[in-house]
Structures are given as C-alpha cells and as structure tokens.
Design a protein around this motif. Sequence first.
Motif, PDB file in Angstrom:
ATOM      1  N   ASP A 170       0.841  -1.187   0.000  1.00  0.00           N
ATOM      2  CA  ASP A 170       0.000   0.000   0.000  1.00  0.00           C
ATOM      3  C   ASP A 170       0.884   1.247   0.000  1.00  0.00           C
ATOM      4  O   ASP A 170       1.772   1.386   0.851  1.00  0.00           O
ATOM      5  CB  ASP A 170      -0.896   0.000   1.243  1.00  0.00           C
ATOM      6  N   SER A 171       0.651   2.154  -0.944  1.00  0.00           N
ATOM      7  CA  SER A 171       1.549   3.304  -1.115  1.00  0.00           C
ATOM      8  C   SER A 171       1.527   4.250   0.078  1.00  0.00           C
ATOM      9  O   SER A 171       2.553   4.882   0.381  1.00  0.00           O
ATOM     10  CB  SER A 171       1.168   4.076  -2.388  1.00  0.00           C
ATOM     11  N   LEU A 172       0.416   4.348   0.785  1.00  0.00           N
ATOM     12  CA  LEU A 172       0.325   5.271   1.919  1.00  0.00           C
ATOM     13  C   LEU A 172       0.963   4.699   3.174  1.00  0.00           C
ATOM     14  O   LEU A 172       1.778   5.348   3.829  1.00  0.00           O
ATOM     15  CB  LEU A 172      -1.139   5.625   2.190  1.00  0.00           C
ATOM     16  N   THR A 173       0.608   3.473   3.518  1.00  0.00           N
ATOM     17  CA  THR A 173       1.020   2.897   4.801  1.00  0.00           C
ATOM     18  C   THR A 173       2.258   2.012   4.712  1.00  0.00           C
ATOM     19  O   THR A 173       2.831   1.639   5.740  1.00  0.00           O
ATOM     20  CB  THR A 173      -0.131   2.059   5.384  1.00  0.00           C
ATOM     21  N   ASP A 222      -4.303  10.959   6.465  1.00  0.00           N
ATOM     22  CA  ASP A 222      -3.302  10.081   5.853  1.00  0.00           C
ATOM     23  C   ASP A 222      -2.096   9.877   6.768  1.00  0.00           C
ATOM     24  O   ASP A 222      -1.562   8.767   6.877  1.00  0.00           O
ATOM     25  CB  ASP A 222      -2.840  10.658   4.514  1.00  0.00           C
ATOM     26  N   VAL A 223      -1.665  10.953   7.418  1.00  0.00           N
ATOM     27  CA  VAL A 223      -0.532  10.846   8.346  1.00  0.00           C
ATOM     28  C   VAL A 223      -0.891   9.918   9.499  1.00  0.00           C
ATOM     29  O   VAL A 223      -0.072   9.087   9.928  1.00  0.00           O
ATOM     30  CB  VAL A 223      -0.113  12.233   8.878  1.00  0.00           C
ATOM     31  N   ILE A 224      -2.117  10.034  10.015  1.00  0.00           N
ATOM     32  CA  ILE A 224      -2.560   9.173  11.112  1.00  0.00           C
ATOM     33  C   ILE A 224      -2.480   7.704  10.705  1.00  0.00           C
ATOM     34  O   ILE A 224      -1.936   6.859  11.426  1.00  0.00           O
ATOM     35  CB  ILE A 224      -3.996   9.538  11.546  1.00  0.00           C
ATOM     36  N   LEU A 225      -3.003   7.388   9.523  1.00  0.00           N
ATOM     37  CA  LEU A 225      -2.982   5.996   9.051  1.00  0.00           C
ATOM     38  C   LEU A 225      -1.559   5.480   8.875  1.00  0.00           C
ATOM     39  O   LEU A 225      -1.247   4.346   9.272  1.00  0.00           O
ATOM     40  CB  LEU A 225      -3.748   5.879   7.733  1.00  0.00           C
ATOM     41  N   ALA A 226      -0.692   6.307   8.288  1.00  0.00           N
ATOM     42  CA  ALA A 226       0.691   5.890   8.073  1.00  0.00           C
ATOM     43  C   ALA A 226       1.406   5.660   9.400  1.00  0.00           C
ATOM     44  O   ALA A 226       2.160   4.686   9.557  1.00  0.00           O
ATOM     45  CB  ALA A 226       1.424   6.946   7.246  1.00  0.00           C
ATOM     46  N   SER A 235       5.565  -3.412  16.307  1.00  0.00           N
ATOM     47  CA  SER A 235       5.156  -4.199  17.474  1.00  0.00           C
ATOM     48  C   SER A 235       4.990  -5.686  17.177  1.00  0.00           C
ATOM     49  O   SER A 235       4.592  -6.447  18.053  1.00  0.00           O
ATOM     50  CB  SER A 235       3.825  -3.647  18.026  1.00  0.00           C
ATOM     51  N   ILE A 236       5.275  -6.102  15.943  1.00  0.00           N
ATOM     52  CA  ILE A 236       5.030  -7.496  15.566  1.00  0.00           C
ATOM     53  C   ILE A 236       6.314  -8.141  15.042  1.00  0.00           C
ATOM     54  O   ILE A 236       7.323  -7.473  14.828  1.00  0.00           O
ATOM     55  CB  ILE A 236       3.916  -7.601  14.500  1.00  0.00           C
ATOM     56  N   ARG A 237       6.243  -9.461  14.820  1.00  0.00           N
ATOM     57  CA  ARG A 237       7.393 -10.214  14.341  1.00  0.00           C
ATOM     58  C   ARG A 237       7.494 -10.135  12.811  1.00  0.00           C
ATOM     59  O   ARG A 237       6.540  -9.734  12.140  1.00  0.00           O
ATOM     60  CB  ARG A 237       7.258 -11.691  14.744  1.00  0.00           C
ATOM     61  N   GLU A 238       8.644 -10.567  12.317  1.00  0.00           N
ATOM     62  CA  GLU A 238       8.830 -10.585  10.859  1.00  0.00           C
ATOM     63  C   GLU A 238       7.909 -11.592  10.179  1.00  0.00           C
ATOM     64  O   GLU A 238       7.527 -11.404   9.023  1.00  0.00           O
ATOM     65  CB  GLU A 238      10.287 -10.915  10.506  1.00  0.00           C
ATOM     66  N   ILE A 239       7.548 -12.662  10.877  1.00  0.00           N
ATOM     67  CA  ILE A 239       6.702 -13.689  10.249  1.00  0.00           C
ATOM     68  C   ILE A 239       5.228 -13.297  10.252  1.00  0.00           C
ATOM     69  O   ILE A 239       4.412 -13.936   9.586  1.00  0.00           O
ATOM     70  CB  ILE A 239       6.868 -15.058  10.945  1.00  0.00           C
ATOM     71  N   ASP A 240       4.857 -12.265  11.019  1.00  0.00           N
ATOM     72  CA  ASP A 240       3.460 -11.825  11.064  1.00  0.00           C
ATOM     73  C   ASP A 240       3.123 -11.043   9.797  1.00  0.00           C
ATOM     74  O   ASP A 240       3.999 -10.444   9.161  1.00  0.00           O
ATOM     75  CB  ASP A 240       3.216 -10.964  12.298  1.00  0.00           C
ATOM     76  N   LEU A 241       1.840 -11.037   9.440  1.00  0.00           N
ATOM     77  CA  LEU A 241       1.391 -10.375   8.214  1.00  0.00           C
ATOM     78  C   LEU A 241       0.458  -9.226   8.565  1.00  0.00           C
ATOM     79  O   LEU A 241      -0.560  -9.421   9.248  1.00  0.00           O
ATOM     80  CB  LEU A 241       0.645 -11.364   7.318  1.00  0.00           C
ATOM     81  N   LEU A 242       0.795  -8.034   8.092  1.00  0.00           N
ATOM     82  CA  LEU A 242      -0.033  -6.849   8.337  1.00  0.00           C
ATOM     83  C   LEU A 242      -0.449  -6.253   7.006  1.00  0.00           C
ATOM     84  O   LEU A 242       0.395  -5.969   6.155  1.00  0.00           O
ATOM     85  CB  LEU A 242       0.747  -5.807   9.150  1.00  0.00           C
ATOM     86  N   GLY A 243      -1.774  -6.069   6.847  1.00  0.00           N
ATOM     87  CA  GLY A 243      -2.275  -5.489   5.611  1.00  0.00           C
ATOM     88  C   GLY A 243      -3.326  -4.431   5.879  1.00  0.00           C
ATOM     89  O   GLY A 243      -3.961  -4.412   6.937  1.00  0.00           O
ATOM     90  N   ARG A 244      -3.485  -3.547   4.917  1.00  0.00           N
ATOM     91  CA  ARG A 244      -4.544  -2.538   5.005  1.00  0.00           C
ATOM     92  C   ARG A 244      -5.809  -3.146   4.413  1.00  0.00           C
ATOM     93  O   ARG A 244      -5.866  -3.439   3.220  1.00  0.00           O
ATOM     94  CB  ARG A 244      -4.140  -1.275   4.251  1.00  0.00           C
ATOM     95  N   PHE A 245      -6.806  -3.340   5.271  1.00  0.00           N
ATOM     96  CA  PHE A 245      -7.994  -4.059   4.851  1.00  0.00           C
ATOM     97  C   PHE A 245      -8.993  -3.142   4.152  1.00  0.00           C
ATOM     98  O   PHE A 245      -9.810  -3.585   3.357  1.00  0.00           O
ATOM     99  CB  PHE A 245      -8.657  -4.729   6.061  1.00  0.00           C
ATOM    100  N   GLY A 246      -8.915  -1.866   4.455  1.00  0.00           N
ATOM    101  CA  GLY A 246      -9.828  -0.918   3.829  1.00  0.00           C
ATOM    102  C   GLY A 246     -10.001   0.312   4.704  1.00  0.00           C
ATOM    103  O   GLY A 246     -10.246   0.194   5.910  1.00  0.00           O
ATOM    104  N   GLY A 247      -9.863   1.518   4.122  1.00  0.00           N
ATOM    105  CA  GLY A 247     -10.021   2.732   4.900  1.00  0.00           C
ATOM    106  C   GLY A 247      -9.070   2.793   6.071  1.00  0.00           C
ATOM    107  O   GLY A 247      -7.849   2.741   5.911  1.00  0.00           O
TER     108      GLY A 247
END
Length: 335
Positions: A170-173, A222-226, A235-247
Amino acid sequence: MLLLVFLLVLSSLIIIRARIRFRSYFLEEQNKYRDLQYYDETLRRNFKDLNFKEELLGSEYENITTLYEVTKDISKTLNMDEVFHTFRGILKNSMDIDDCVLTSSFDKKTKGDYPFTFPLDLGKNDTRALFVKGMRVEDKDKFIILANQFALVFKRAQLYRTIQELSITDSLTQILVKRYCMVRFNEEFLRSERKKLNLSCLMLDVDNFKDYNDRFGHLVGDVILAEVARMISDSIREIDLLGRFGGEEFLLILPETDKQEALFVAERIRKTVVERVIKAYDEVLRVTLSIGVTTFPQDGQDTNELIDRADRALYQAKHVGKNRVCLYSPRQSKG
C-alpha cells in the motif's frame, strides 16, 4: 696480317658484347631474386599478421561466447541474490579468481582484503561495488566486460523487485495491500491446518477516524494511518502479516499464535498507539484502536470465518466504549 687483326678485333667485340649481355642478364636475375626475397618476406609478415589476427579473433570469439554464457546463466532468475551467486560462480570457473563480493564501495575492511574494486552503476543512491581477489592482470579487461553485463542484469532484477513491491504494498502505509495479504493469509491457514498449528487473526480499526478527517482534513488523516501502520509494524514479528484491509481498518495475521498470545499482542499494540503522540503538519494528536481477535481452530474453519468473526469482535469493542480488545465469542453478532 690485316685479316688476323680483323679477326682479333671481331672476337674481342664478340667477347665484350657477350660479357655485357651476361652482366645484364645477371643483374636482371639478381633483381628477380631480390624481388622474390621481398615477396617471401612480405608473405611471411602477412602470414604472421594472419596468425595474430586469428588469435585475436579466437580471443574475441571466446570473450563473446563467455559473455553470452554469462548473460544466459545470470538472466535465468530475477532474484538479486541468485543473480550475484550465479555470477560469482561463473567468475570462479572461467577466470579462476579466489573470491568476489558485492557490497558498499565505502566498505574499508573489504577494500583491504580485496585488491580490485569495480564500482557498479546501479542507480543514483546505490554505492555498491564488486570486490575481487586472486584475479590475473591479463583477465582485467575480460572481467570489466562481464561486470558491466552483470550490472545490467542486476538492475533488471532490482526493477522487478521494485515493481513487485509496488504491486503488493500500500503506497500510503507501506504495508501489504488487501489482495496480497489475503493470498498470504490463505497460505498460512493451509499450513496451520496441515501442521495442526494455531493461527490468530486480528481486525484493527482507528477509533473516530471520520471525525479526524472531517475536522483536520484528509492529509492529516493520511498521516494518522501511516503512523498507526508503522506503530503496528514495529510491534510485531517478521513472520506476522499486516495489511490494510480498507479505509482505516487493518488486518493482522499471527502464525503459530494461540488466543492468549494474540490477546497479549493486541493489548501491546493498543497501548503503544494510545501512548504515542502523532505529529501531522501543525497538529499534535493522539488516537486509539479497537481490536477484534479470533483464533484457528476454535473460532473458525476457514479464512473468511476468521475475518468475519474478528470483525464481529471488533464491533463489540466499538460498542462497549472503543480503545479496547475483544476476543470473539459465539454470542456476538453484528447490528
């Protein structure tokens, strides 16, 4: 008596004339011989030139063949590490070098150990170079040709990685886009199912985000989301997956994590966000998160169930006051 004198004079003239003709013939033959010697020397020189040119052509052919083989071999992959590994192997086989490394051209320790340095043109801010030791002086020109070809292929691999990252980030986050996050979630789910491992799913939502957008504008939003995405990532490990689900909503997948461990991670993220100050242009803000948690296999038997029920738990967290973590319970329902 007169006849005798006449005959003597005549014979002398004949002899003189014969000598002149013989001398002329001799000189003519001598010139021919010299010409033959000249032609012979010319032929010998031309023959040597032909041999030299043949050697040059052979050397050029060998260089072109080697270049073709190098290009063919290192172009088989678009992975930068594999491109370099293949290139180094070719150098060791074809030029019998001791070693070659790819690192920053400012690396003083490597410079001390590797006598030959070849800077690479890989981009404006890329200062990497090839460092080589054990290379013969006569192989230097050949190495430069091969190194330039390596740089071209390596830049292609860099471009491929950039395009790949753009397509999944995601280009923003700067976290995973929803589509790719779901692909990875499905892969992790299948692995957890096959190996009978726990897998936790967290839905995270920035509380009152619409109010921030309406009050301060979308640039501040936008700054808040980023910033929130960065705090979660830290706060998470390298094996964890974080994605922007929407909004303003995020999806976090925790492999090999049971419900209590997921609760601990969720609380740690929530506290990190609520305690951190966000500076957005002229605004200084604090935000909070609400988080819903589900865990495989207790709360769902596929990825859609886990997400749907984590979303219900998130709704419950919003309903009871926001800025909190809720575990999924079968009693929860939307609406």
